[in-house]
Design a protein around this motif. Structure first.
Motif, PDB file in Angstrom:
ATOM      1  N   VAL A  28      -8.518  -2.264   2.143  1.00 38.10           N
ATOM      2  CA  VAL A  28      -7.337  -3.015   2.546  1.00 38.10           C
ATOM      3  C   VAL A  28      -7.697  -4.039   3.618  1.00 38.10           C
ATOM      4  CG1 VAL A  28      -5.052  -2.847   3.591  1.00 38.10           C
ATOM      5  CG2 VAL A  28      -5.786  -1.141   1.927  1.00 38.10           C
ATOM      6  N   CYS A  80       0.842  -1.201   0.000  1.00 37.29           N
ATOM      7  CA  CYS A  80       0.000   0.000   0.000  1.00 37.29           C
ATOM      8  C   CYS A  80       0.877   1.251   0.000  1.00 37.29           C
ATOM      9  CB  CYS A  80      -0.909   0.019   1.219  1.00 37.29           C
ATOM     10  SG  CYS A  80      -1.971  -1.415   1.399  1.00 37.29           S
ATOM     11  N   LEU A 134      -4.122   2.887  -2.235  1.00 37.01           N
ATOM     12  CA  LEU A 134      -4.899   2.232  -1.195  1.00 37.01           C
ATOM     13  C   LEU A 134      -4.847   2.968   0.139  1.00 37.01           C
ATOM     14  CD1 LEU A 134      -3.927  -1.458  -1.976  1.00 37.01           C
ATOM     15  CD2 LEU A 134      -6.153  -0.398  -2.384  1.00 37.01           C
ATOM     16  N   ILE A 178       2.565   0.129   4.481  1.00 38.31           N
ATOM     17  CA  ILE A 178       1.854   1.394   4.303  1.00 38.31           C
ATOM     18  C   ILE A 178       2.822   2.571   4.310  1.00 38.31           C
ATOM     19  CG2 ILE A 178      -0.175   0.411   5.438  1.00 38.31           C
ATOM     20  CD1 ILE A 178       0.473   2.116   7.897  1.00 38.31           C
TER      21      ILE A 178
END
Length: 308
Positions: free
Chosen positions: A80, A57, A73, A101
Motif C-alpha cells: 500500500v 483497503c 491489502l 483502511i
C-alpha cells in the motif's frame, strides 16, 4: 470503488463508472487496486477531472479480496505504501491521496500500517472501525480509531455507524478525528450532514434533476431512490418502486404518487415533507393494511388448525 485495472484498460468501464462536471468539487475518486502500476496509471488518467484519489483497503467482498484488492491489502502495508508513493511520483506531491483502511485484531498492526502509508505521502487516512470479518451489525470500535488518530500526524477520518448528526458529533467527541465518513447513512439520507434525520423531499427532486441531466445507470438510480425512501415508504410501496423496469417507468411511478417539481418550478428542491397525492397514499396504505390483516387472519387460522 472503481477498479483501477479496468479503468485503465477499458474505455467502456471509464464511461460507465465515472462522470463529473466542473461544479463537482471537491471530489475524491476511490479506486480498488493491487499494484502500483495500475493505480498510478488510473490516477494519471483521472487527475484532470478530480481533486485526488482514494485507495480502498477496506472492501470485504470476497471476489475483490481474492484478487488482492480491498481488505486483502490490510495484510500488506508495504505494498500500500508503495502504491501511494507511485501515485505521488506520477501525479505530483500536491495531488491528494487518501487511504481507507480497516482495523486489525492487534491494533498495533493498524498503527504500523497507518504510519507506513503516512510516511509514503498519504494526505489523510480514513479508518473503518471494524475488522475485515466483522459485520455492520457489530458496533464500530471508536477506541481503535482514537488510537490511530493519536498515532499519526496526518488528518484521520472515522467511518462506521454515522446515521445522524448526533452520531457524527459523538464520534468526533470519542475519537478526536478530523472528519467523519458515512456510507449506509448517506445512502439512506443524502442530507445527513445538513442536519436532517431523514431524506427531505428536496433531495429527491434534486437527485431526479441530476439523474436526468447527467445520466446514471437505471438500476443504480433505482437503488439510490430505494435507499432514500426507506423511512417514508411501507414495504409494499418500496417493493412497488423496485418493480419499475426503466427510467421513464420509474419517473411515471413518482409522478403518479407525488407532486414532483422540475428545475425552474417554484419551490423546486426546497420542501422537506414528501408531497403525497393524498388519495393515492391513502389507497396504498389501506391496501397494505388489508393485505396484512388477511395474512394475520390466515396465520391465526393455521395456528388454530395446528392446535386442534
Amino acid at each position: 470503488m472503481m477498479l483501477a485495472r479496468e479503468f485503465v484498460r477499458n474505455q467502456n468501464a471509464r464511461i460507465t463508472d465515472f462522470s463529473t462536471n466542473e461544479a463537482d468539487t471537491p471530489l475524491i475518486v476511490q479506486f480498488g487496486a493491487n499494484n502500483e502500476v495500475d493505480l498510478a496509471r488510473a490516477a494519471k488518467m483521472i487527475m484532470p477531472y478530480t481533486d485526488g484519489i482514494g485507495l480502498n483497503c477496506g472492501c470485504p467482498i470476497k471476489e475483490q479480496v481474492r484478487e488482492g484488492i480491498g481488505a486483502a491489502l490490510m495484510t500488506d502495508p508495504e505494498r500500500v505504501a508503495s502504491m501511494v508513493r507511485a501515485v505521488k511520483a506520477t501525479c505530483g506531491p500536491e495531488f491528494c491521496v487518501e487511504v481507507k483502511i480497516r482495523i486489525h485484531s492487534d491494533l498495533q498492526e493498524t498503527v504500523r500500517f497507518a504510519r507506513l502509508v503516512e510516511d509514503a505521502g498519504a494526505d489523510y487516512i480514513t479508518v473503518h472501525g471494524r475488522r475485515k470479518t466483522q459485520r455492520s451489525s457489530e458496533p464500530a470500535n471508536w477506541e481503535a480509531i482514537k488510537l490511530i488518530k493519536e498515532s499519526v500526524k496526518c488528518p484521520v477520518v472515522a467511518n462506521g455507524d454515522a446515521f445522524t448528526m448526533d452520531d457524527v458529533n459523538k464520534i468526533v467527541e470519542l475519537t478526536g478525528v478530523d472528519g467523519v465518513m458515512s456510507a449506509r447513512g448517506i445512502l439512506a439520507n443524502p442530507a445527513l450532514f445538513s442536519g436532517y434525520n431523514k431524506t427531505p423531499w428536496g433531495a429527491i427532486e434534486l437527485f431526479w434533476d441530476y439523474v436526468t441531466s447527467y445520466g446514471l445507470p437505471f438500476r443504480l438510480t433505482q437503488h439510490h431512490f430505494s435507499e432514500m425512501v426507506e423511512l417514508e415508504f411501507t414495504r409494499k410501496q418500496k417493493r412497488s418502486l423496485n418493480e419499475s423496469n426503466n427510467l421513464p417507468e420509474l419517473l411515471d411511478w413518482f409522478d403518479a404518487r407525488f407532486d414532483l417539481k422540475r428545475r425552474g418550478e417554484p419551490g423546486f428542491g426546497e420542501r422537506v415533507e414528501f408531497p403525497w397525492k393524498s388519495t393515492y397514499h391513502e389507497r396504498e396504505l389501506d391496501n397494505e393494511l388489508n393485505e396484512n390483516a388477511s395474512l394475520n387472519l390466515a396465520s391465526d387460522l393455521a395456528s388454530v388448525h395446528l392446535a386442534s
